[in-house]
Enzyme design. Structure first.
Site, PDB file in Angstrom:
ATOM      1  N   GLY A  81      45.481  17.731  -5.752  1.00  0.00           N
ATOM      2  CA  GLY A  81      45.415  15.996  -5.653  1.00  0.00           C
ATOM      3  C   GLY A  81      46.373  15.618  -6.951  1.00  0.00           C
ATOM      4  O   GLY A  81      47.003  14.477  -6.854  1.00  0.00           O
ATOM      5  N   ASP A 131      35.579   9.963  -7.455  1.00  0.00           N
ATOM      6  CA  ASP A 131      34.994   9.495  -6.625  1.00  0.00           C
ATOM      7  C   ASP A 131      33.397   9.471  -6.792  1.00  0.00           C
ATOM      8  O   ASP A 131      32.696   8.863  -7.726  1.00  0.00           O
ATOM      9  CB  ASP A 131      35.151  10.214  -5.307  1.00  0.00           C
ATOM     10  CG  ASP A 131      34.601   9.705  -4.142  1.00  0.00           C
ATOM     11  OD1 ASP A 131      34.262   8.690  -3.812  1.00  0.00           O
ATOM     12  OD2 ASP A 131      34.460  10.469  -3.064  1.00  0.00           O
ATOM     13  N   ARG A 137      50.108  13.798   1.591  1.00  0.00           N
ATOM     14  CA  ARG A 137      50.284  13.952   0.081  1.00  0.00           C
ATOM     15  C   ARG A 137      51.655  13.535  -0.195  1.00  0.00           C
ATOM     16  O   ARG A 137      51.840  12.915  -1.378  1.00  0.00           O
ATOM     17  CB  ARG A 137      50.057  15.644  -0.209  1.00  0.00           C
ATOM     18  CG  ARG A 137      48.454  15.843  -0.235  1.00  0.00           C
ATOM     19  CD  ARG A 137      48.506  17.185  -1.100  1.00  0.00           C
ATOM     20  NE  ARG A 137      47.434  18.095  -0.557  1.00  0.00           N
ATOM     21  CZ  ARG A 137      46.230  17.838  -1.110  1.00  0.00           C
ATOM     22  NH1 ARG A 137      45.924  16.997  -2.004  1.00  0.00           N
ATOM     23  NH2 ARG A 137      45.260  18.768  -0.950  1.00  0.00           N
TER      24      ARG A 137
HETATM   25  P1  IMP Z   1      34.216  13.792  -6.608  1.00  0.00           P
HETATM   26  O1  IMP Z   1      33.852  15.000  -7.032  1.00  0.00           O
HETATM   27  O2  IMP Z   1      33.448  12.990  -5.603  1.00  0.00           O
HETATM   28  O3  IMP Z   1      34.415  12.553  -7.782  1.00  0.00           O
HETATM   29  O4  IMP Z   1      35.728  13.691  -5.938  1.00  0.00           O
HETATM   30  C1  IMP Z   1      36.790  14.009  -6.403  1.00  0.00           C
HETATM   31  C2  IMP Z   1      37.815  14.744  -5.318  1.00  0.00           C
HETATM   32  O5  IMP Z   1      37.601  14.346  -3.990  1.00  0.00           O
HETATM   33  C3  IMP Z   1      38.994  14.085  -5.768  1.00  0.00           C
HETATM   34  O6  IMP Z   1      39.722  14.630  -7.002  1.00  0.00           O
HETATM   35  C4  IMP Z   1      39.820  14.102  -4.656  1.00  0.00           C
HETATM   36  O7  IMP Z   1      40.566  15.258  -4.272  1.00  0.00           O
HETATM   37  C5  IMP Z   1      38.904  13.970  -3.384  1.00  0.00           C
HETATM   38  N1  IMP Z   1      38.574  12.549  -2.985  1.00  0.00           N
HETATM   39  C6  IMP Z   1      37.817  11.720  -3.428  1.00  0.00           C
HETATM   40  N2  IMP Z   1      38.006  10.514  -2.756  1.00  0.00           N
HETATM   41  C7  IMP Z   1      39.233  10.716  -2.162  1.00  0.00           C
HETATM   42  C8  IMP Z   1      40.138   9.795  -1.327  1.00  0.00           C
HETATM   43  O8  IMP Z   1      39.927   8.534  -1.040  1.00  0.00           O
HETATM   44  N3  IMP Z   1      41.173  10.338  -0.653  1.00  0.00           N
HETATM   45  C9  IMP Z   1      41.607  11.582  -0.907  1.00  0.00           C
HETATM   46  N4  IMP Z   1      40.948  12.333  -1.666  1.00  0.00           N
HETATM   47  C10 IMP Z   1      39.728  11.961  -2.264  1.00  0.00           C
HETATM   48 MG    MG Z   2      41.427  15.676  -7.188  1.00  0.00          MG
END
Ligand code: IMP
Ligand code: MG
Length: 184
Positions: free
Chosen positions: A43, A101, A163
Site C-alpha cells: 500500500g 486502521d 491502486r
Molecule cells: P491495520 O493493521 O488494521 O492498521 O491495517 C493496516 C493495513 O490494512 C493498511 O496498511 C492497509 O494496507 C489495509 N487497510 C486498512 N484500511 C484500508 C482501507 O480503507 N483501504 C485499503 N486498505 C486498507
Molecule cells: Mg499498508
C-alpha cells in the site's frame, strides 16, 4: 474504473500538497540523522515514492511486506512476508504506511523492529482512521484523518484493484462484496 468510485475523498492536488508539506517537515525534523524510511508494502508504494521526492536530507530506503489476517478476532495476526535487507541498530527509522486502521500491523512491526535496537522508530502514515484503533499506535505524522470507510486509490486497493487511481475515494456499495480477510 472511475465509474466504480462513489465519492472522491482527496483529490490529486490535495494529496500532493499534504505530501509535500510532510516531506519538508520530516526533512527539518531529521536533519543530520540520516533516517531510514521503511515502507510497508504494498500500500505504501505510491505515497512513499512521492514523499521521498520531497525529502531534502540524506536518507535511505527499505521495505517490508506483511500480511494482516483480519477475521472476526479482535487481535488479528501479522506475518512477515519480506524483512528488511539491512541492520537498523542505531538508525532513526521512519515507518511509511498507507493507512493506519486497527493499528495491529504497525504495533506489531514497531515491537518487532524495536528488538533490533534502532535509535528511534517514528510513524508516517498517509491516512489515519482513529475510530477503528484496537492496538496502541502513535503516528507522529499523518496527512489525512478519515472516517470509518474503506478507501481505495493512490496505492490502496480493494482485492488488488484501484491502486493506480491518482486520488483517494470510496467505491460504490455494490462493488464491495463480503469482507475480505487478508489485507496487505
Ligand atoms: P491495520 O493493521 O488494521 O492498521 O491495517 C493496516 C493495513 O490494512 C493498511 O496498511 C492497509 O494496507 C489495509 N487497510 C486498512 N484500511 C484500508 C482501507 O480503507 N483501504 C485499503 N486498505 C486498507
Ligand atoms: Mg499498508
Amino acid at each position: 474504473m472511475k465509474n466504480d468510485i462513489e465519492r472522491v475523498f482527496f483529490t490529486e492536488e490535495e494529496i500532493e500538497a499534504k505530501v509535500k508539506e510532510l516531506g519538508e517537515q520530516i526533512s527539518k525534523d531529521f536533519e543530520g540523522k540520516d533516517p531510514l524510511f521503511v515502507g510497508v508494502l504494498k500500500g505504501c508504494f505510491v505515497f512513499m515514492s512521492d514523499l521521498m521526492r520531497h525529502v531534502t536530507i540524506p536518507c535511505s530506503v527499505d521495505f517490508m511486506a506483511v500480511s494482516s489476517y483480519k477475521g472476526t478476532t479482535s487481535t488479528g495476526a501479522v506475518s512477515i512476508q519480506k524483512d528488511l535487507s539491512q541492520n537498523i541498530e542505531g538508525r532513526h527509522v521512519v515507518m511509511v504506511e498507507d493507512i493506519l486502521d486497527s493499528g495491529v500491523t504497525l504495533s506489531y512491526l514497531q515491537n518487532y523492529l524495536s528488538g533490533r535496537k534502532p535509535a528511534s522508530i517514528t510513524i508516517a502514515t498517509l491516512m489515519d482512521k482513529p475510530s477503528r484503533r484496537k492496538a496502541p499506535v502513535y503516528a507522529k505524522y499523518s496527512c489525512f484523518e478519515v472516517p470509518d470507510a474503506f478507501v481505495v486509490g493512490y496505492g490502496l486497493d480493494y482485492n488488488e484493484l484501484y491502486r493506480n487511481l491518482p486520488y483517494i475515494g470510496v467505491l460504490k456499495p455494490e462493488i464491495y462484496s463480503d469482507q475480505e480477510d487478508v489485507i496487505n
